[in-house]
Enzyme design. Structure first.
Site, PDB file in Angstrom:
ATOM      1  N   CYS A  96       0.830  -1.202   0.000  1.00 41.42           N
ATOM      2  CA  CYS A  96       0.000   0.000   0.000  1.00 41.42           C
ATOM      3  C   CYS A  96       0.871   1.261   0.000  1.00 41.42           C
ATOM      4  O   CYS A  96       0.617   2.205  -0.747  1.00 41.42           O
ATOM      5  CB  CYS A  96      -0.920  -0.005   1.218  1.00 41.42           C
ATOM      6  SG  CYS A  96      -1.903   1.498   1.358  1.00 41.42           S
ATOM      7  N   CYS A 225      -5.625  -3.386   7.776  1.00 36.03           N
ATOM      8  CA  CYS A 225      -6.243  -2.498   8.752  1.00 36.03           C
ATOM      9  C   CYS A 225      -7.723  -2.373   8.561  1.00 36.03           C
ATOM     10  O   CYS A 225      -8.471  -2.325   9.508  1.00 36.03           O
ATOM     11  CB  CYS A 225      -5.699  -1.118   8.610  1.00 36.03           C
ATOM     12  SG  CYS A 225      -4.075  -1.195   8.017  1.00 36.03           S
TER      13      CYS A 225
END
Length: 418
Positions: A96, A225
């Site tokens: 990411c 997350c």
């Protein structure tokens, strides 16, 4: 904040006339990478966005939101699913940062907001002083096919944060020179407790109450997350077909139970086996048969290995390090999980830019799909994804026992001299 759904990234723009925030004109940007519409209202993106907005109001700075849901899906999440299908355990945070935060977001800040640099809350440092960051001109240049061998590169090194326990260079180990050159890490020289103190002195109490932003490390030793506290197994099975198989004892090849898919287990993890009082641990997977090999103790020799091979390594400052090119090998340290102690090793460079990593002593639960992140002193050199593992200590012991066994039999077979 680290990690995907909740990245609070501040974009910093240089305006000498305004002496706010250490002489910078600052703009806050909230990045949304996951669409909570898929879920049953379990997502905290909206709440995090609200928190970020309140910080900006309190500081009296502009606030922007950007959405990279599509890019995240295409460049991070689909890669994650592919890795799981190959029997590996991916690390979406590293991917990411590489593709979303330090590529799409960086370009948005430069091109749309006219920023001169971005600032993120990572505990890390670079070899550039903040002043130098602003002297670098951002050019929209064509991506050359080959890097000019002769250009003088003002290489920027990535260095560990002063708070070594919080150091997050692990997550930054795949980002580009261009991105690093345009980034400042205001927390690099601070400790977590000092940062909390600054926040409370400036009345940012609502963020102090938050749990560690994105370290929702699931039982998979990885933090996706945006999944938050939900059941990881259930989440993955929404995207991947169940692949039932057996748990097999590494010692006597006995079937110990069944599982719904090798992608639900990572090496070193405890496997809950029905009817077993003792704890068993995952030591290996065979994707061709669907078998997951387990061993009856947390420090079983089948969990320890001293050799691994990566894919092509992404080197941050020097590609590859001169010493490695010159000697074809180099001593350094590495880790394959955030916050694990650094392990001394020797790298051997392969033709294709990958490396063999030989450890000074065997390490527990080396895991394909995770990144081996390399360090020399406090410099993070870069990282490569672990693709292959050498034999485990257990396999080597078995091999030795077999050899010794055959030698003994050979001796017994020899006719006595008469």
């Amino acid at each position: 904040g680290m990690g995907s759904g909740r990245a609070r990234v501040t974009c910093v723009e240089r305006v000498p006339k305004l002496r706010s925030a250490g002489g910078y004109q600052v703009t806050g940007v909230f990045m949304k990478n996951w669409d909570p519409l898929d879920e049953q209202g379990a997502c905290s993106v909206d709440r995090d966005c609200e928190d970020a907005y309140r910080v900006c109001q309190k500081l009296d700075i502009p606030f922007h939101q950007v959405s990279y849901v599509k890019e995240y899906w295409n460049e991070v999440f689909s890669d994650l699913l592919k890795e799981y299908e190959l029997g590996r355990t991916p690390n979406p945070d590293i991917v990411c940062n590489k593709h979303i935060k330090f590529n799409h977001f960086l370009h948005y800040a430069m091109d749309n907001l006219g920023a001169d640099a971005i600032a993120t809350g990572h505990y890390a440092r670079t070899s550039l002083e903040d002043e130098e960051v602003f002297q670098q001109k951002h050019m929209k240049r064509p991506r050359e096919l080959f890097r000019n061998r002769f250009e003088v590169r003002n290489t920027v090194k990535l260095l560990q944060g002063a708070d070594l326990f919080k150091d997050q260079t692990f997550f930054l180990s795949q980002i580009s020179q261009d991105a690093l050159r345009k980034t400042i890490f205001p927390l690099g020289d601070l400790t977590k407790s000092f940062v909390r103190k600054i926040a409370s002195e400036h009345g940012l109490h609502h963020v102090l109450k938050k749990k560690e932003a994105c370290s929702t490390f699931l039982f998979q030793s990885m933090g996706i997350c945006f999944i938050g506290e939900r059941n990881f197994e259930k989440f993955l099975l929404e995207y991947l077909e169940p692949q039932p198989g057996n748990f097999v004892s590494i010692e006597d090849k006995k079937v110990m139970g069944t599982h719904k898919g090798w992608f639900l287990y990572t090496i070193g993890q405890r496997a809950r086996l029905a009817g077993q009082q003792d704890a068993w641990f995952v030591v290996d997977k065979d994707v061709s048969t669907g078998d997951i090999f387990v061993a009856p103790s947390t420090d079983h020799p089948a969990l320890y290995r001293d050799l691994l091979r990566t894919n092509r390594v992404h080197w941050i400052a020097e590609e590859p390090p001169a010493e490695l090119v010159r000697d074809k090998m180099m001593e350094c340290h590495f880790r394959f999980r955030h916050q694990m102690a650094l392990v001394p090793c020797v790298l051997t460079l392969n033709q294709d830019g990958s490396v063999w990593v030989t450890l000074v002593k065997p390490a527990r639960a080396l895991t394909p799909g995770q990144f081996a992140v390399f360090y020399k002193g406090d410099e993070c050199l870069g990282s490569g994804k672990i693709l292959r593992l050498g034999p485990s200590v257990f396999t080597m012991q078995q091999g030795r026992n077999r050899e010794e066994g055959t030698k003994k039999e050979d001796i017994d077979k020899v006719e006595p001299a008469t």
